[in-house]
Structure formats: structure tokens, C-alpha cells
Design a protein around this motif. Structure first.
Motif, PDB file in Angstrom:
ATOM      1  N   THR A 343     -24.095 -32.304 -12.579  1.00 38.83           N
ATOM      2  CA  THR A 343     -25.273 -31.618 -13.117  1.00 38.83           C
ATOM      3  C   THR A 343     -25.280 -31.573 -14.636  1.00 38.83           C
ATOM      4  OG1 THR A 343     -24.215 -29.430 -13.031  1.00 38.83           O
ATOM      5  CG2 THR A 343     -25.416 -30.154 -11.060  1.00 38.83           C
ATOM      6  N   PHE A 344     -24.182 -31.979 -15.294  1.00 34.46           N
ATOM      7  CA  PHE A 344     -24.097 -31.906 -16.750  1.00 34.46           C
ATOM      8  C   PHE A 344     -24.399 -33.249 -17.404  1.00 34.46           C
ATOM      9  CE2 PHE A 344     -21.278 -28.278 -15.664  1.00 34.46           C
ATOM     10  CZ  PHE A 344     -21.856 -27.305 -16.464  1.00 34.46           C
ATOM     11  N   VAL A 345     -24.887 -33.164 -18.644  1.00 29.93           N
ATOM     12  CA  VAL A 345     -25.007 -34.364 -19.470  1.00 29.93           C
ATOM     13  C   VAL A 345     -23.599 -34.780 -19.881  1.00 29.93           C
ATOM     14  CG1 VAL A 345     -25.918 -35.331 -21.609  1.00 29.93           C
ATOM     15  CG2 VAL A 345     -27.277 -33.670 -20.301  1.00 29.93           C
ATOM     16  N   ALA A 346     -23.233 -36.004 -19.577  1.00 33.00           N
ATOM     17  CA  ALA A 346     -21.852 -36.458 -19.774  1.00 33.00           C
ATOM     18  C   ALA A 346     -21.418 -36.369 -21.231  1.00 33.00           C
ATOM     19  CB  ALA A 346     -21.702 -37.890 -19.273  1.00 33.00           C
ATOM     20  N   VAL A 366     -20.171 -25.677 -20.961  1.00 35.34           N
ATOM     21  CA  VAL A 366     -21.464 -25.094 -21.323  1.00 35.34           C
ATOM     22  C   VAL A 366     -22.421 -26.189 -21.769  1.00 35.34           C
ATOM     23  CG1 VAL A 366     -22.678 -23.462 -22.820  1.00 35.34           C
ATOM     24  CG2 VAL A 366     -20.362 -22.934 -22.030  1.00 35.34           C
ATOM     25  N   SER A 367     -23.649 -26.080 -21.269  1.00 30.00           N
ATOM     26  CA  SER A 367     -24.741 -26.940 -21.733  1.00 30.00           C
ATOM     27  C   SER A 367     -25.992 -26.076 -21.817  1.00 30.00           C
ATOM     28  CB  SER A 367     -24.972 -28.104 -20.764  1.00 30.00           C
ATOM     29  OG  SER A 367     -26.114 -28.856 -21.149  1.00 30.00           O
ATOM     30  N   THR A 368     -26.681 -26.126 -22.946  1.00 26.47           N
ATOM     31  CA  THR A 368     -27.902 -25.343 -23.137  1.00 26.47           C
ATOM     32  C   THR A 368     -29.026 -26.256 -23.610  1.00 26.47           C
ATOM     33  OG1 THR A 368     -27.344 -24.813 -25.434  1.00 26.47           O
ATOM     34  CG2 THR A 368     -26.595 -23.265 -23.740  1.00 26.47           C
ATOM     35  N   PRO A 375     -31.342 -30.928 -22.568  1.00 23.32           N
ATOM     36  CA  PRO A 375     -30.005 -30.336 -22.398  1.00 23.32           C
ATOM     37  C   PRO A 375     -28.996 -30.946 -23.361  1.00 23.32           C
ATOM     38  CG  PRO A 375     -30.943 -30.978 -20.282  1.00 23.32           C
ATOM     39  CD  PRO A 375     -31.822 -31.570 -21.345  1.00 23.32           C
ATOM     40  N   SER A 376     -28.155 -30.103 -23.913  1.00 24.53           N
ATOM     41  CA  SER A 376     -27.121 -30.588 -24.818  1.00 24.53           C
ATOM     42  C   SER A 376     -25.993 -31.244 -24.023  1.00 24.53           C
ATOM     43  CB  SER A 376     -26.555 -29.433 -25.642  1.00 24.53           C
ATOM     44  OG  SER A 376     -25.893 -28.498 -24.799  1.00 24.53           O
ATOM     45  N   MET A 377     -25.233 -32.062 -24.696  1.00 24.49           N
ATOM     46  CA  MET A 377     -24.047 -32.662 -24.086  1.00 24.49           C
ATOM     47  C   MET A 377     -23.060 -31.545 -23.756  1.00 24.49           C
ATOM     48  SD  MET A 377     -21.832 -35.841 -25.625  1.00 24.49           S
ATOM     49  CE  MET A 377     -21.469 -34.947 -27.147  1.00 24.49           C
ATOM     50  N   VAL A 378     -22.447 -31.579 -22.585  1.00 24.31           N
ATOM     51  CA  VAL A 378     -21.563 -30.509 -22.150  1.00 24.31           C
ATOM     52  C   VAL A 378     -20.350 -30.405 -23.069  1.00 24.31           C
ATOM     53  CG1 VAL A 378     -20.290 -31.988 -20.543  1.00 24.31           C
ATOM     54  CG2 VAL A 378     -20.354 -29.515 -20.169  1.00 24.31           C
ATOM     55  N   GLU A 379     -19.932 -29.171 -23.326  1.00 23.36           N
ATOM     56  CA  GLU A 379     -18.739 -28.930 -24.143  1.00 23.36           C
ATOM     57  C   GLU A 379     -17.805 -27.947 -23.463  1.00 23.36           C
ATOM     58  OE1 GLU A 379     -18.309 -28.760 -28.232  1.00 23.36           O
ATOM     59  OE2 GLU A 379     -20.428 -29.085 -28.709  1.00 23.36           O
ATOM     60  N   GLN A 380     -16.515 -28.214 -23.591  1.00 20.32           N
ATOM     61  CA  GLN A 380     -15.524 -27.250 -23.143  1.00 20.32           C
ATOM     62  C   GLN A 380     -15.487 -26.133 -24.177  1.00 20.32           C
ATOM     63  OE1 GLN A 380     -11.731 -28.948 -22.154  1.00 20.32           O
ATOM     64  NE2 GLN A 380     -10.723 -26.946 -21.902  1.00 20.32           N
TER      65      GLN A 380
END
Length: 515
Positions: A343-346, A366-368, A375-380
């Protein structure tokens, strides 16, 4: 040090600060993760930051610890070090303006609605009725509308079910078959609902939406906390209440489109309960509500263990996501981890599937939504700590907060005005005692005494004549009394709602507006 701007919420820090843009706060969100990974802390962090930006919040408190939003936390060395690492300047403990609510009226102000406002669709869900029983409940509501009977509390509904049972053949001919077995099943479910707290929930004064959408003197949004630790033990009541409140917000708030910030942030813990055992037609209506309610300025944030607890059609609408750790111990868990990762942008720097299983407590993926709603790229991300207490209030603290509430005792005292139960009881008494005279108003009595002529020798002849008229025409006169009474009842409802009540997507009354 980085400090969140007036138009953003600083969620935490990954390689860079991770922010939620307020103008996309109405695009809904998801907070997911296994038990003990930090979901509740993330929820509290978002809730208090929305509040500090002037956005009112409504949140369900399943375990009781969200009540800590009302008290300042402790500035421990660990929290201060985390805040410094994330880049939060001037971090200090702070309480938030909170209002406590409770459907059972024990740990907060009672929240009530009327049976008519709830509508047949959600009431059937609350009662756990099957399709046939639900259709009969539709008939019961239609009958109440046509006869002008107000359904305020469960006594009203019970009285109307008794009426339907008595007139079953006539009603079946007009509205469709009403079986005695289905009526009995509805009545049994009604008894269970009454035992589980429905008797307190249904009645007046009904909740005014404006009372959960206020701000305090500092222009901080009020955080409305619903005590749900007991409520969640009756999942049908919990889920139906949440869906009713979402429906009320959608039906009654004006269209505002995408503003600078949401009008309300709505957090739902144990969100899977909303969708379990829901029929397909109800799920489609919920999906429709979620798609449209954002245009009313309401952002809905689901909190659950697994992303796939949320139906795909709704999950696709959740643009702001915080995913805490998932432990892949079973095949079901492994499938959920893969589903969450997809579900996240890689992010080329992250193996998302592996990271989800290894996140520490207080960390999340987190992705916002960013510019243009992308959607932003997912970040730890290391999640920002809340400034409030991360633990429950004591009973004394909760009672003190309740006593200082701007709501006062507006909802604390129930009102029981005349409605279907009283009206039907009066009609029943007329039927049992057909010779009884209708009550005479005091003013009419005095007027009669003033205009009555003095006695004459023809009084006895008049008495005989009146007796004979009563013998001939008394039955018709009594029937007229009953008809007149029914018309008065119809006017009582008709003056407020019109001859036919208009209902919205989830069956609640539409056309009202928040004050």
C-alpha cells in the motif's frame, strides 16, 4: 531545530522531517500495527497536534489510556532526548482541552439520539437483525411516520411493535407480510439492546453536533473523548453508534471542500468492528459516506491492527498512513505484512516487507499526502512524542475535568416528553373505557360555568333527551375522539418533519443543520 509550521503537523523524523499537511487532513488516514507497538501514542500525538492547530477532535477510547490527553505529561530525560532527536524545539509537557462522553453516562456526559434519528438501517445493524427482520423494521418506521408517532426511546419502539403485532393482518395487507416470528425476534433483540445500554443511549436531549466541534479560549480544538472500554464489549452498539455519528456529520454539515485545515478530525479505534458482519449494502453506503464526508471538512482516521481489516474500497481512500510493526508469526500475519507493504509508495532505500517486521516501539513507516494530493515516498520514522500524559486519568481527575466542561449539565439530565409510548397508551385506555369522557381543560370548565343558564323546570326533560342521544350516537362520538386524537399526534410529528421523514445514506434523518 525543526519546528512544525502552522500549516503542518510534525509526525516525526526519518531521513528528513515527516509532516502531515493540514490542508490534506480531511483526506482520511490509517494507524495500524500490532498490540504494543505504539499505535495509541501515535493517535494521541495526532489528536493533540490537530487540537493545537484549532481543529476539534473526536476519538474513541477503548482502553482508557487516551484520557491522558487531558493531563500534562512528564518531561522525562527519555522524552526530551527523543524530542531533541526529532528536532522539536521548546518541548514541554502540556494538557489539552478535553470533553468526556459516555453512551452509558458513567465516565462522561451521556450521548443520546432518538430512535427516529437513528433510522431503521443502523438500528437493524445494532439489533443484529437479518434481512427479513430488517425489512419489517422498515415497515415499523413507515407506520410510525404515517400515523404521526414520535419514536424517541426504546419504550416507544416497543409500544409500536406491540401495535404492529395487534394489527398484523391489516398492516401486512397494506405494507407487506409481517410474520409473528420475525416480530418476536425483533422484540427479543430489543430486550438485549436495552440490557446492554441502549436504554440510556436512546432518548433526549439528543446530541447537538456543534457541541463536539468547538474550540477553547486559546483557539485550541476541543478533544472529545468517548469512553468505550465497556461499549466495545457490545460490538454492534459500538459500531452502529460510530456509523450513526459519521452519518449525522455527513448529512448535516455544510459543504466546504478542501480548506486550510479540517473542520473535525475523527479517530476510530478498533475500526475492524465497523465492517465485521456488515451486509454488502451497508458496506457500500459506508464507502459512499467515506468518499463524500471529506467535502464536509471531516477527516476520518482508522486505528486497527492490520490494514486489511479495512475493506479495499475504503482503504484506498486513506491517504495519510502510519504503519507500526507487524509480527509475521502466522501465515495470516505474513499475508498482512505483504498487503501492508504493497500500500506504500516504494522507497529504494527500504525493503518495506522486512522493515515492517523489525520496527522498534515508537517507530513506524509513514506516508502522507503532499502537494497536489500525491502520497509521499514511505519513510522509516521516529514518531514525535505527545506532550500529554501517556496513561489514563484517575477517576478523580476525570470527574474534575467533567465538572469544568463547557457543556455543563446540558446532557446529564434525561428528558422524557410525550411520544409514541404515551400516545398509544392513551389510545389503549380509550379503547378499554369507551364511555370515559375526554379530559376537559380548566379554562373550558370555567367558561361553561359562566355561560350555563340557571336551572329551569325543563332540566329533567333535557337530561332525558341527552341520555337518549348518547344511547343512539355515543359510539360514533367515541370513534370521533379516537380519530381526533390520531390527527393531533400526526400534527405533532408533521409540524416538525413533514408527512414523510426524509432519510439520508445510512437511514438517519437528513435536512437538519449543526447549530
Amino acid at each position: 531545530m525543526k519546528q512544525s509550521s502552522p500549516n503542518t503537523i510534525l509526525v516525526g523524523k526519518g531521513d528528513n522531517p515527516v509532516e502531515l499537511l493540514l490542508r490534506y487532513g480531511n483526506r482520511h488516514g490509517l494507524i495500524a500495527g500490532a498490540t504494543g507497538t505504539g499505535k495509541t501514542v501515535s493517535l494521541m500525538m495526532l489528536a493533540e497536534n490537530f487540537s493545537r492547530q484549532g481543529v476539534p477532535v473526536f476519538v474513541t477510547d477503548i482502553k482508557g489510556d487516551i484520557s491522558g490527553l487531558a493531563a500534562a505529561g512528564k518531561g522525562s530525560d527519555k522524552l526530551l532526548a527523543r524530542a531533541d532527536k526529532i528536532g522539536i524545539s521548546n518541548f514541554s509537557p502540556q494538557a489539552n482541552p478535553c470533553v468526556f462522553w459516555d453512551l452509558l453516562g458513567r465516565q462522561g456526559h451521556p450521548i443520546r439520539t432518538t430512535v427516529s434519528e437513528m433510522g431503521p438501517t443502523l438500528l437493524a445493524r445494532m439489533l443484529g437483525l437479518n434481512d427479513i427482520q430488517s425489512s419489517i423494521l422498515d415497515i415499523v418506521f413507515a407506520l410510525a411516520d404515517s400515523r404521526g408517532l414520535l419514536l424517541l426511546d426504546l419504550d416507544d419502539l416497543k409500544a409500536l411493535l406491540t401495535l404492529v403485532s395487534k394489527e398484523r393482518k391489516t398492516i401486512s395487507a397494506e405494507y407487506g407480510l409481517v410474520s409473528a416470528q420475525s416480530l418476536a425476534a425483533i422484540q427479543r433483540s430489543l430486550m438485549s439492546l436495552k440490557r446492554d445500554g441502549g436504554e440510556v443511549f436512546f432518548g433526549e436531549p439528543a446530541l447537538e453536533l456543534s457541541d463536539i466541534m468547538g474550540v477553547d479560549e486559546q483557539n485550541h480544538g476541543l478533544i472529545n473523548i468517548l469512553a468505550a472500554d465497556k461499549l466495545v464489549l457490545t460490538p454492534n452498539l459500538y459500531a452502529s453508534f460510530i456509523l450513526w455519528l459519521l452519518s449525522e456529520l455527513y448529512e448535516n454539515l455544510p459543504e466546504v471542500g478542501d480548506g486550510d485545515k479540517p473542520k473535525l478530525a475523527f479517530f476510530i479505534d478498533e475500526a475492524h468492528l465497523l465492517f465485521e458482519d456488515s451486509p454488502d449494502h451497508l458496506l457500500k453506503r459506508i464507502e459512499q459516506i467515506m468518499r463524500l464526508i471529506r467535502s464536509k471538512g471531516v477527516g476520518v482516521y482508522f486505528c486497527s491492527q492490520f490494514p486489511d481489516d479495512i475493506p479495499d474500497a475504503i482503504l484506498g481512500q486513506l491517504g495519510n498512513r502510519i504503519q507500526h510493526a507487524l509480527r509475521a508469526y502466522t501465515p495470516r500475519d505474513q499475508k498482512s505484512v505483504r498487503a501492508a507493504a504493497e500500500t506504500f509508495v516504494a522507497n529504494p532505500k527500504l525493503d518495506i516487507t522486512a522493515v515492517i517486521s523489525s520496527l522498534a516501539v515508537g517507530e513506524a513507516l509513514v506516508s502522507t499526502l503532499q502537494d497536489n494530493g500525491v502520497p509521499s515516498m514511505v519513510e522509516q520514522t521516529l514518531i514525535s512524542p505527545p506532550r500529554c500524559r501517556m496513561g489514563p486519568l484517575t477517576l478523580t481527575e476525570r470527574n474534575a475535568c467533567r465538572a469544568q466542561s463547557h457543556i455543563g449539565n446540558q446532557y446529564d439530565i434525561a428528558i422524557n416528553r410525550e411520544s409514541a409510548y404515551e400516545r398509544l397508551n392513551q389510545l389503549e385506555q380509550l379503547e378499554k373505557a369507551p364511555d370515559a369522557e375526554p379530559p376537559i381543560e380548566k379554562a373550558d370548565t370555567e367558561k361553561s360555568a359562566q355561560t350555563k343558564p340557571s336551572s329551569t323546570k325543563n332540566d329533567s326533560e333535557d337530561d332525558q333527551s341527552n341520555w337518549f342521544s348518547e344511547l343512539l350516537f355515543g359510539t360514533k362520538r367515541r370513534q370521533g375522539l379516537v380519530q381526533s386524537f390520531s390527527k393531533q399526534a400526526a400534527r405533532a410529528v408533521g409540524s416538525k418533519f413533514g408527512k414523510q421523514i426524509l432519510r439520508g445514506i445510512l437511514g438517519s434523518i437528513s435536512g437538519k443543520s449543526a447549530k
